[in-house]
Design a protein around this motif. Structure first.
Motif, PDB file in Angstrom:
ATOM      1  N   SER A 123      -2.356   6.718  -1.597  1.00 55.36           N
ATOM      2  CA  SER A 123      -1.932   7.746  -0.647  1.00 55.36           C
ATOM      3  C   SER A 123      -1.000   8.767  -1.290  1.00 55.36           C
ATOM      4  O   SER A 123      -0.834   9.871  -0.788  1.00 55.36           O
ATOM      5  CB  SER A 123      -1.224   7.086   0.533  1.00 55.36           C
ATOM      6  N   VAL A 180      -3.644  -0.817   5.946  1.00 54.32           N
ATOM      7  CA  VAL A 180      -3.448   0.592   5.587  1.00 54.32           C
ATOM      8  C   VAL A 180      -4.744   1.382   5.467  1.00 54.32           C
ATOM      9  O   VAL A 180      -4.716   2.603   5.320  1.00 54.32           O
ATOM     10  CB  VAL A 180      -2.641   0.710   4.270  1.00 54.32           C
ATOM     11  N   ASN A 205       3.366   2.673   2.447  1.00 50.96           N
ATOM     12  CA  ASN A 205       2.214   3.206   1.737  1.00 50.96           C
ATOM     13  C   ASN A 205       2.019   4.701   1.952  1.00 50.96           C
ATOM     14  O   ASN A 205       1.241   5.335   1.247  1.00 50.96           O
ATOM     15  CB  ASN A 205       0.936   2.468   2.164  1.00 50.96           C
ATOM     16  N   HIS A 206       2.736   5.291   2.878  1.00 50.28           N
ATOM     17  CA  HIS A 206       2.552   6.717   3.169  1.00 50.28           C
ATOM     18  C   HIS A 206       2.996   7.564   1.978  1.00 50.28           C
ATOM     19  O   HIS A 206       3.878   7.184   1.211  1.00 50.28           O
ATOM     20  CB  HIS A 206       3.352   7.108   4.415  1.00 50.28           C
ATOM     21  N   LYS A 207       2.361   8.725   1.842  1.00 50.38           N
ATOM     22  CA  LYS A 207       2.668   9.600   0.719  1.00 50.38           C
ATOM     23  C   LYS A 207       4.111  10.066   0.727  1.00 50.38           C
ATOM     24  O   LYS A 207       4.776  10.110  -0.316  1.00 50.38           O
ATOM     25  CB  LYS A 207       1.741  10.820   0.744  1.00 50.38           C
ATOM     26  N   LYS A 226       2.438   0.470   6.668  1.00 54.15           N
ATOM     27  CA  LYS A 226       2.064   1.869   6.898  1.00 54.15           C
ATOM     28  C   LYS A 226       3.135   2.813   6.354  1.00 54.15           C
ATOM     29  O   LYS A 226       2.837   3.804   5.679  1.00 54.15           O
ATOM     30  CB  LYS A 226       1.880   2.123   8.400  1.00 54.15           C
ATOM     31  N   THR A 269       6.674   5.441  14.369  1.00 57.90           N
ATOM     32  CA  THR A 269       5.490   4.914  13.674  1.00 57.90           C
ATOM     33  C   THR A 269       4.706   3.991  14.596  1.00 57.90           C
ATOM     34  O   THR A 269       3.465   4.026  14.607  1.00 57.90           O
ATOM     35  CB  THR A 269       5.900   4.158  12.398  1.00 57.90           C
TER      36      THR A 269
END
Length: 301
Positions: free
Chosen positions: A146, A46, A242-244, A239, A256
């Protein structure tokens, strides 16, 4: 569970609660032994700030201390019992419905089918457990992750995610990415484990009677097969989780994948794989050792 796939314990004549208790302790030992390398793996997936596994290890210990390698451990440590129970129950059931006789040795492709189905079912529990783990692991130093927040622990993280995004887009974010990873992962894991067991069994013996030392070897091969079959999808899952913000659209796994390839290249799909493969070896060894020792104690009860 995905980041730390549980290894099937040796067959026990006793079964029941003793197997369950021993399996839980074995799973916990697997988490404890494997967590540092798992943290390095997730951070490499990440973050682009690290040059490689060793740089990630050095920077993490230098700026956060050694125990930063154990960030996010509480979530899988607490959830390992439920995850193991669901996974093994689903796997056993899916094997049994493919069996036509009592002592039939299933073909490896049928083992793979049972493993794939068990992995898909297991995602119901493994997805939120790994989401919370990844959110904690991705918090580098004293800086926010994030999400823009610094979570105090998995419970605090869960509260924030549910409050802001709800259950589906908060706690279960990345569920379909988890399913996409778990299906090939456990197909590879169980078929690889069974393949190694059969190869290590002497003629005239049963694969279920292997000594712990050979079971450890078979478990290590199963762990290796797990990651070889699914690692690019694990990168995608990390990914996404962990994305906002939660992913958009039902085809977000494919978008993605396209985004990662376009922005980071094909090498991004293997970033962090070396510590992951290395982790599977001691993790499998500790799992079987703790299982065997726990069962010996419980047999005296």
């Amino acid at each position: 569970m995905s980041e730390v796939p549980p290894v099937p314990p040796p067959s026990s004549k006793k079964g029941g609660w003793k197997d369950f208790v021993a399996g839980n302790f074995a799973g916990m030992s697997q988490v404890i032994v494997g967590q540092p390398l798992d943290t390095i793996k997730v951070r490499l997936q990440v973050e682009s700030r690290f040059k490689g596994p060793m740089d990630c290890f050095i920077q993490t210990v230098k700026h956060e201390g050694f125990f930063a390698l154990y960030k996010g451990m509480a979530s899988p440590l607490v959830g390992i019992g439920a995850v193991n129970a669901l996974l093994f129950a689903a796997y056993s059931r899916l094997k049994s419905i493919q069996t036509t006789s009592l002592n039939e040795q299933l073909a490896l492709y049928k083992i793979a089918i049972a493993g794939a189905g068990a992995g898909a079912i297991n995602s119901v529990l493994s997805s939120p457990v790994e989401l919370l783990k990844i959110k904690m692991q991705a918090q580098y130093g004293a800086t926010a992750g994030s999400s823009g927040l610094i979570y105090k622990g998995p419970i605090d993280c869960a509260k924030h995610l549910i409050s802001e995004f709800g259950i589906r887009n908060g706690l279960f974010r990345g569920f379909w990415a988890t399913v996409t990873r778990e299906i090939p992962a456990y197909a590879g894991f169980y078929s690889g484990f069974e393949f190694a067991k059969r190869k290590l069994t002497s003629e005239g013996s049963s694969p279920d009677s292997l000594p712990p030392s050979k079971l450890m070897l078979a478990g290590s091969f199963g762990g290796f097969s797990y990651w070889i079959c699914c690692y690019p999808f694990d990168v995608v899952k990390s990914k996404v989780q962990n994305h906002k913000n939660p992913p958009k659209g039902i085809l977000y796994v494919f978008t993605t994948i396209n985004s990662i390839y376009k922005n980071e290249g094909a090498r991004a799909f293997t970033r962090g794989i070396s510590p992951t493969i290395l982790r599977s070896l001691p993790a499998a060894g500790s799992t079987f050792t703790v299982y065997e020792l726990t069962m010996r104690i419980l047999e005296k009860v």
